[in-house]
Design a protein around this motif. Structure first.
Motif, PDB file in Angstrom:
ATOM      1  N   UNK A 189     -47.408 -34.720  13.156  1.00  0.00           N
ATOM      2  CA  UNK A 189     -46.490 -33.739  13.730  1.00  0.00           C
ATOM      3  C   UNK A 189     -46.964 -32.325  13.398  1.00  0.00           C
ATOM      4  N   UNK A 190     -46.832 -31.445  14.394  1.00  0.00           N
ATOM      5  CA  UNK A 190     -47.158 -30.031  14.190  1.00  0.00           C
ATOM      6  C   UNK A 190     -46.054 -29.207  14.843  1.00  0.00           C
ATOM      7  N   UNK A 191     -45.211 -28.574  14.024  1.00  0.00           N
ATOM      8  CA  UNK A 191     -44.160 -27.687  14.521  1.00  0.00           C
ATOM      9  C   UNK A 191     -44.728 -26.279  14.570  1.00  0.00           C
ATOM     10  N   UNK A 192     -44.837 -25.727  15.771  1.00  0.00           N
ATOM     11  CA  UNK A 192     -45.512 -24.445  15.977  1.00  0.00           C
ATOM     12  C   UNK A 192     -44.490 -23.352  16.283  1.00  0.00           C
ATOM     13  N   UNK A 193     -44.216 -22.502  15.289  1.00  0.00           N
ATOM     14  CA  UNK A 193     -43.275 -21.400  15.498  1.00  0.00           C
ATOM     15  C   UNK A 193     -43.813 -20.358  16.473  1.00  0.00           C
ATOM     16  N   UNK A 194     -45.125 -20.386  16.721  1.00  0.00           N
ATOM     17  CA  UNK A 194     -45.718 -19.440  17.654  1.00  0.00           C
ATOM     18  C   UNK A 194     -45.434 -19.749  19.104  1.00  0.00           C
ATOM     19  N   UNK A 195     -44.805 -20.895  19.372  1.00  0.00           N
ATOM     20  CA  UNK A 195     -44.494 -21.286  20.753  1.00  0.00           C
ATOM     21  C   UNK A 195     -43.055 -20.952  21.127  1.00  0.00           C
ATOM     22  N   UNK A 196     -42.391 -20.112  20.360  1.00  0.00           N
ATOM     23  CA  UNK A 196     -40.968 -19.827  20.571  1.00  0.00           C
ATOM     24  C   UNK A 196     -40.705 -19.327  21.993  1.00  0.00           C
ATOM     25  N   UNK A 200     -31.105 -21.367  27.729  1.00  0.00           N
ATOM     26  CA  UNK A 200     -29.649 -21.227  27.686  1.00  0.00           C
ATOM     27  C   UNK A 200     -29.081 -21.751  26.374  1.00  0.00           C
ATOM     28  N   UNK A 201     -29.811 -22.654  25.716  1.00  0.00           N
ATOM     29  CA  UNK A 201     -29.361 -23.221  24.440  1.00  0.00           C
ATOM     30  C   UNK A 201     -29.825 -22.403  23.240  1.00  0.00           C
ATOM     31  N   UNK A 202     -30.488 -21.273  23.482  1.00  0.00           N
ATOM     32  CA  UNK A 202     -30.970 -20.441  22.388  1.00  0.00           C
ATOM     33  C   UNK A 202     -32.486 -20.477  22.293  1.00  0.00           C
ATOM     34  N   UNK A 203     -33.002 -19.991  21.184  1.00  0.00           N
ATOM     35  CA  UNK A 203     -34.449 -19.947  20.987  1.00  0.00           C
ATOM     36  C   UNK A 203     -34.971 -21.310  20.558  1.00  0.00           C
ATOM     37  N   UNK A 204     -36.028 -21.764  21.207  1.00  0.00           N
ATOM     38  CA  UNK A 204     -36.609 -23.077  20.951  1.00  0.00           C
ATOM     39  C   UNK A 204     -38.073 -22.923  20.542  1.00  0.00           C
ATOM     40  N   UNK A 228     -45.023 -33.394  23.610  1.00  0.00           N
ATOM     41  CA  UNK A 228     -44.379 -32.165  23.169  1.00  0.00           C
ATOM     42  C   UNK A 228     -42.872 -32.354  23.087  1.00  0.00           C
ATOM     43  N   UNK A 229     -42.323 -31.990  21.939  1.00  0.00           N
ATOM     44  CA  UNK A 229     -40.890 -32.079  21.696  1.00  0.00           C
ATOM     45  C   UNK A 229     -40.362 -30.673  21.440  1.00  0.00           C
ATOM     46  N   UNK A 230     -39.311 -30.270  22.158  1.00  0.00           N
ATOM     47  CA  UNK A 230     -38.706 -28.956  21.963  1.00  0.00           C
ATOM     48  C   UNK A 230     -37.467 -29.075  21.080  1.00  0.00           C
ATOM     49  N   UNK A 231     -37.398 -28.206  20.072  1.00  0.00           N
ATOM     50  CA  UNK A 231     -36.266 -28.215  19.142  1.00  0.00           C
ATOM     51  C   UNK A 231     -35.771 -26.786  18.946  1.00  0.00           C
ATOM     52  N   UNK A 233     -35.145 -23.393  17.191  1.00  0.00           N
ATOM     53  CA  UNK A 233     -35.996 -22.766  16.184  1.00  0.00           C
ATOM     54  C   UNK A 233     -35.383 -22.815  14.800  1.00  0.00           C
ATOM     55  N   UNK A 234     -34.050 -22.746  14.712  1.00  0.00           N
ATOM     56  CA  UNK A 234     -33.408 -22.732  13.400  1.00  0.00           C
ATOM     57  C   UNK A 234     -33.226 -24.133  12.812  1.00  0.00           C
ATOM     58  N   UNK A 235     -33.540 -25.182  13.602  1.00  0.00           N
ATOM     59  CA  UNK A 235     -33.382 -26.548  13.120  1.00  0.00           C
ATOM     60  C   UNK A 235     -34.677 -27.044  12.477  1.00  0.00           C
ATOM     61  N   UNK A 236     -34.518 -27.988  11.531  1.00  0.00           N
ATOM     62  CA  UNK A 236     -35.664 -28.640  10.901  1.00  0.00           C
ATOM     63  C   UNK A 236     -35.829 -30.043  11.471  1.00  0.00           C
ATOM     64  N   UNK A 237     -37.076 -30.540  11.476  1.00  0.00           N
ATOM     65  CA  UNK A 237     -37.369 -31.907  11.900  1.00  0.00           C
ATOM     66  C   UNK A 237     -37.539 -32.793  10.673  1.00  0.00           C
ATOM     67  N   UNK A 238     -36.955 -33.993  10.731  1.00  0.00           N
ATOM     68  CA  UNK A 238     -37.017 -34.924   9.612  1.00  0.00           C
ATOM     69  C   UNK A 238     -37.585 -36.269  10.077  1.00  0.00           C
ATOM     70  N   UNK A 239     -38.467 -36.891   9.272  1.00  0.00           N
ATOM     71  CA  UNK A 239     -38.840 -38.279   9.555  1.00  0.00           C
ATOM     72  C   UNK A 239     -37.591 -39.144   9.616  1.00  0.00           C
TER      73      UNK A 239
END
Length: 277
Positions: A189-196, A200-204, A228-231, A233-239
């Motif tokens: 997994x690679x969560x890339x904050x540079x892809x913000x 309508x649901x806020x910043x992803x 690619x999974x969109x989440x 930005x303020x949320x964390x991903x957990x196994x």
């Protein structure tokens, strides 16, 4: 005399029936296993505190300050799941259709993260069919939900299909992607904050996810291994693991020392990039 301790019994208080005695002895054994796993995990955190890698040292310091370990989170586990082996092992015990558990520590951002989940038979009998899904989710996903069916979550099911935010995706070779008891599922997994980006649901932000089974990367019908999974930005991903049947138990492997696959080809990592566990 009588004692309320679940681990020490006097001759007078020791259960008289074989079934009750077996229960007490199993509980004492589980307590001993939990203590050993906890001691090992804390020693690893101490070892990582003196690592030559600055990111590893920073993570170890954060774990110590927050009193966290790389295990399943008892506070973020469905009511129908029992955690054993110092919260490394999860097994379904309830009657709810889907029971999920999330890791205590979220995946790091802006760097490749790899972890494994080993699938084992709870009974030790051959022929038991495994039914579960292994992947990632945010804490928005309810614990009685199949991982991958909720927005911001993705999971590889035992059928060899990938469930991505409620969308089923077939893999190029279902027989290789399907898994059962005795198999090890890897997740990169690679969560890339540079892809913000703003919706309508806020910043992803986008997270790139790929799966492997016993060191064989899972390929989609389009020919690639990444999805690619969109989440938020303020949320964390957990196994996350969702268990469907009680005949299966899963063991998390969140530390490099426990992992089975250690090659870049086996986990699907690019050459030249550091991969963290």
């Amino acid at each position: 005399g009588e004692t309320n301790s679940p681990f020490m019994c006097t001759p007078q208080s020791f259960p008289p029936t074989p079934g009750a005695r077996s229960f007490v002895m199993a509980r004492s054994t589980q307590f001993a296993e939990d203590v050993l796993f906890l001691a090992r995990d804390q020693l690893r955190v101490e070892q990582y505190s003196s690592s030559l890698n600055s990111k590893t040292r920073a993570v170890a310091a954060a774990l110590r300050s927050q009193s966290r370990l790389a295990v399943w989170n008892a506070s973020d586990t469905g009511a129908g799941i029992a955690l054993t082996c110092g919260q490394h092992c999860a097994q379904k015990t309830g009657n709810t259709l889907y029971c999920s558990t999330r890791a205590m520590v979220p995946v790091l951002r802006n760097c490749p993260i790899y972890f494994e989940v080993a699938v084992e038979s709870a009974s030790g009998l051959k022929g038991d069919m495994a039914s579960l899904s292994i992947g990632l989710s945010t804490q928005e996903m309810p614990l009685n939900t199949l991982v991958g069916s909720w927005k911001g979550s993705v999971g590889l099911c035992t059928t060899g299909q990938i469930l991505d935010a409620g969308r089923w995706t077939s893999t190029a070779n279902m027989s290789l992607a399907a898994f059962g008891h005795g198999r090890v599922v890897g997740v990169l997994i690679y969560v890339d904050d540079g892809t913000a980006f703003t919706t309508w649901d806020g910043e992803m932000v986008n997270a790139t996810v790929s799966f492997s089974v016993d060191g064989q990367p899972v390929t989609s019908l389009a020919g690639g291994t990444d999805l690619t999974l969109s989440i938020p930005k303020e949320e964390e991903l957990y196994p996350t693991v969702t268990l469907h049947d009680a005949s299966t138990k899963v063991m998390c492997r969140f530390c490099r020392e426990d992992m089975q696959v250690l090659t870049r080809d086996g986990i699907g990592a690019q050459e030249g990039e550091a991969v963290f566990a």
